[in-house]
Design a protein around this motif. Sequence first.
Motif, mmCIF file in Angstrom:
data_model
loop_
_atom_site.group_PDB
_atom_site.id
_atom_site.type_symbol
_atom_site.label_atom_id
_atom_site.label_comp_id
_atom_site.label_asym_id
_atom_site.label_seq_id
_atom_site.Cartn_x
_atom_site.Cartn_y
_atom_site.Cartn_z
ATOM 1 N N ILE A 193 -3.462 13.339 6.958
ATOM 2 C CA ILE A 193 -2.809 11.938 6.557
ATOM 3 C C ILE A 193 -2.046 12.831 6.851
ATOM 4 O O ILE A 193 -0.217 12.545 6.907
ATOM 5 N N TYR B 61 -6.478 11.348 -4.074
ATOM 6 C CA TYR B 61 -7.969 11.596 -3.270
ATOM 7 C C TYR B 61 -7.279 10.081 -3.140
ATOM 8 O O TYR B 61 -7.750 10.078 -1.460
ATOM 9 N N ASN B 62 -8.115 9.743 -3.559
ATOM 10 C CA ASN B 62 -8.077 7.862 -3.558
ATOM 11 C C ASN B 62 -7.127 7.009 -3.186
ATOM 12 O O ASN B 62 -8.728 6.244 -2.240
ATOM 13 N N ILE B 63 -6.101 6.864 -3.574
ATOM 14 C CA ILE B 63 -5.588 6.079 -3.239
ATOM 15 C C ILE B 63 -5.413 6.395 -1.561
ATOM 16 O O ILE B 63 -4.915 5.299 -1.249
ATOM 17 N N VAL B 64 -5.226 7.727 -0.748
ATOM 18 C CA VAL B 64 -5.153 8.088 0.147
ATOM 19 C C VAL B 64 -6.347 7.550 1.380
ATOM 20 O O VAL B 64 -5.878 6.965 2.124
ATOM 21 N N GLY B 65 -7.176 7.919 0.257
ATOM 22 C CA GLY B 65 -8.532 6.745 0.974
ATOM 23 C C GLY B 65 -8.291 5.426 0.991
ATOM 24 O O GLY B 65 -8.582 5.297 2.512
ATOM 25 N N THR B 66 -7.947 4.987 0.651
ATOM 26 C CA THR B 66 -7.796 3.446 0.314
ATOM 27 C C THR B 66 -6.797 3.030 1.602
ATOM 28 O O THR B 66 -7.263 2.462 2.552
ATOM 29 N N ALA B 67 -5.908 3.584 1.734
ATOM 30 C CA ALA B 67 -5.004 4.227 2.232
ATOM 31 C C ALA B 67 -4.978 3.688 4.243
ATOM 32 O O ALA B 67 -5.383 3.276 5.622
ATOM 33 N N ASP B 68 -6.643 4.540 3.944
ATOM 34 C CA ASP B 68 -6.861 5.496 4.915
ATOM 35 C C ASP B 68 -7.788 4.216 5.924
ATOM 36 O O ASP B 68 -8.013 3.795 7.078
ATOM 37 N N ASP B 69 -8.597 3.129 5.279
ATOM 38 C CA ASP B 69 -9.764 2.389 5.150
ATOM 39 C C ASP B 69 -9.004 1.211 5.780
ATOM 40 O O ASP B 69 -9.647 -0.099 5.859
ATOM 41 N N LEU B 70 -7.743 1.245 4.999
ATOM 42 C CA LEU B 70 -7.572 -0.294 5.679
ATOM 43 C C LEU B 70 -7.929 -0.932 6.811
ATOM 44 O O LEU B 70 -6.635 -0.391 7.877
ATOM 45 N N ASP C 189 -12.880 1.574 -4.345
ATOM 46 C CA ASP C 189 -12.938 2.944 -3.942
ATOM 47 C C ASP C 189 -12.210 4.081 -5.104
ATOM 48 O O ASP C 189 -13.606 4.659 -5.478
ATOM 49 N N ILE D 254 0.776 -0.722 -0.203
ATOM 50 C CA ILE D 254 -0.054 0.226 -0.236
ATOM 51 C C ILE D 254 0.837 1.335 -0.264
ATOM 52 O O ILE D 254 0.291 1.980 -0.733
ATOM 53 N N ARG E 261 -10.863 14.639 4.239
ATOM 54 C CA ARG E 261 -10.221 13.168 5.053
ATOM 55 C C ARG E 261 -8.715 13.265 5.101
ATOM 56 O O ARG E 261 -8.685 12.687 5.725
ATOM 57 N N THR E 262 -8.385 13.314 3.078
ATOM 58 C CA THR E 262 -7.674 12.977 2.874
ATOM 59 C C THR E 262 -6.216 13.781 3.581
ATOM 60 O O THR E 262 -4.924 13.378 3.645
ATOM 61 N N LEU F 158 -14.324 13.228 1.242
ATOM 62 C CA LEU F 158 -13.452 12.220 1.318
ATOM 63 C C LEU F 158 -12.033 13.532 1.002
ATOM 64 O O LEU F 158 -11.166 13.172 1.516
ATOM 65 N N ARG G 271 -8.798 -3.432 -3.639
ATOM 66 C CA ARG G 271 -9.187 -2.437 -2.696
ATOM 67 C C ARG G 271 -9.655 -0.842 -3.163
ATOM 68 O O ARG G 271 -10.487 -0.183 -3.291
ATOM 69 N N PHE G 272 -8.425 -0.489 -3.486
ATOM 70 C CA PHE G 272 -8.264 0.928 -5.021
ATOM 71 C C PHE G 272 -9.882 1.155 -6.090
ATOM 72 O O PHE G 272 -10.014 2.095 -5.729
#
Lengths: 313, 313
Positions: A286, B200-209, A260, A190, A282-283, A279, A256-257
């Motif tokens: 991080i 945005y999407n990949i950071v969201g994916t990582a956040d959800d793992l 999403d 990841i 939220r990001t 979204l 997963r990616f």
Amino acid sequence: MPDTKPMFERVALIGIGLIGSSLAHAIRRQGLAGEIVISTRSSETLKRAEELGLGDRFEPDPARAVEDADLVVLSIPVGACGAVAERIGPHLKTGAILTDAGSTKASVVRDVAPHVPEGVHFIPGHPIAGTEQSGPDAGFTSLFEGRWAILTPLPGTDPAALEKLTAFWTACGSKVDTMDPAHHDRVLAIVSHLPHIIAYNIVGTADDLETVSKSEVIKYSASGFRDFTRLAASDPTMWRDVCLANREAILEMLGRFSEDLAALQRSIRWGDGDALFDLFTRTRAIRRSIIEAGQEVDAPDFGRHPEIAKPGE
Amino acid sequence: MPDTKPMFERVALIGIGLIGSSLAHAIRRQGLAGEIVISTRSSETLKRAEELGLGDRFEPDPARAVEDADLVVLSIPVGACGAVAERIGPHLKTGAILTDAGSTKASVVRDVAPHVPEGVHFIPGHPIAGTEQSGPDAGFTSLFEGRWAILTPLPGTDPAALEKLTAFWTACGSKVDTMDPAHHDRVLAIVSHLPHIIAYNIVGTADDLETVSKSEVIKYSASGFRDFTRLAASDPTMWRDVCLANREAILEMLGRFSEDLAALQRSIRWGDGDALFDLFTRTRAIRRSIIEAGQEVDAPDFGRHPEIAKPGE
Ligand SMILES: NC(=O)c1ccc[n+]([C@@H]2O[C@H](COP(=O)([O-])OP(=O)(O)OC[C@H]3O[C@@H](n4cnc5c(N)ncnc54)[C@H](OP(=O)(O)O)[C@@H]3O)[C@@H](O)[C@H]2O)c1
Ligand SMILES: NC(=O)c1ccc[n+]([C@@H]2O[C@H](COP(=O)([O-])OP(=O)(O)OC[C@H]3O[C@@H](n4cnc5c(N)ncnc54)[C@H](OP(=O)(O)O)[C@@H]3O)[C@@H](O)[C@H]2O)c1
């Protein structure tokens, strides 16, 4: 080193690209080895390493390079580790530590462990530090400073050997973590493998468009695209090997990616501004955490900072 | 400006965030305006702009701010342009140039044009320069230097007005291109909007793992993930508006991207090393071209460069 005994009498570096040459610089500066022996696949790279004065001895044959070495580091593509281990295995000294810098760990354990003789301490490792550049000219002393090095000791690893290798990475400037190889591979899938794959993919997509010309993509790249091209300029051999070696974890993260992304695409299609705003909010947190953890600076990046680390120093 | 007449007697900046404040700095340094009038939605931001000395006059009411202005620049989220145009339209001076900095152009034309009175030159624009930071403190003089500014003149645009606006952006340090709004939106969809959405999407994916902890993602982010977090820290309002305003082109690019990703995923699943190597090689050339085009430097980025541009200068 007249006053203090170096950590290792002799260190053999097998592979002298970005990682191997950075190790050579760090070992030199910290006086961690009485002697640095270097071996690499091609005579050109070996010659270049010699010109750069990266080691004390330069051996075309890795089997000869590892003779009597107290520490052996493989800094070569993960797909090459098995064959090299087979070649050097019989020549490793009893009591030596064998480690590597490969970006995947389960595959390296699978390919290398069978060739490691009794009495040699095989402790796989991975410095979480790098750039998109490769070869012996790309290395520099501070590459590992403030970065993490992950060690993935196997069941039954000698605690003294683990401690010594930990001290080695610490002396190179790294903070050291240990975990099991499978977890390493999932974490890296990841934080590293998926980002590189996505970057390669988006650059490929842009390259294929008919409606937008390549020169337009290049001219206007400062608006976001540019950030991906750095990752997508990484070494193709290294990344091919990573994709093949960590297939399961990478496919899991890709799944997963994509899931999403499908949801995000749907929000765009239906004009769901609230979902998008949520979204996109939220990001941000991080990144703040990454800056606080010292893994990034808060300065905006315009792609015009002057050269910061001078390779070779 | 004692000796030479400034390019514009009075410039009104509506919106004074990253882009508006950078324009204020650039206008000041180049002496492009006799007077800078600033207006923004909130009294806090207006107060801050005044504290920073970004203009000569500070007007809570945009309609008053644009009175007698020769150049009016809207630097506000694209979704807000229609309402602001409706408010200021009747107060625009005949012969004035009205432009904007919005990241999408067809939607701005659709929303703004109906409110522009006869005799006012409406020429939409978009500086291809930015950072992930926002607000009046984030701006700096050199933001536009060496970057492109795209103008999307409408059919029948007065050539003299277009020339003057071109001279304005040139004086701010930019190179100027013109194209039609629809083409702009398609180009930006691939070079900017898709990269931000993917980030945005990949950071969201990582956040959800569940299998990888957030602290692991942060600790090891230097290995690739970090590069995406910068884009994913951009302003949520701006990006929500961009996604809503440029839906068609974004969905088209997302479709291409997903198709390509499915093929890449298949290569990983089936262990097709040659296909992976080919893609990973092809993408390197684009970065080289970007560096040659002066839109990026060739120095490796370790996320530790010292602050380069000092905001506010
Ligand atoms: N680059 C990064 O950001 C990074 C970060 C952390 C870990 N790693 C890992 O560190 C390792 C080395 O990466 P690097 O960036 O240092 O690579 P690099 O700069 O491309 O250097 C690769 C080295 O491996 C040798 N080599 C290549 N193919 C080989 C083969 N089939 N058999 C034997 N030797 C071979 C090369 O030898 P010749 O030049 O003589 O052919 C060279 O000495 C890889 O496992 C990589 O996954 C890389
Ligand atoms: N950031 C970039 O990288 C970049 C690059 C090129 C173009 N652009 C475009 O430039 C424009 C401005 O971006 P920016 O980065 O300067 O934004 P920013 O720093 O967030 O500043 C936004 C400005 O717009 C005002 N504003 C926000 N919502 C508004 C509304 N509903 N009605 C009226 N005013 C409103 C804000 O006022 P208050 O603070 O007073 O509420 C503030 O003055 C956007 O269209 C963006 O797409 C941005």
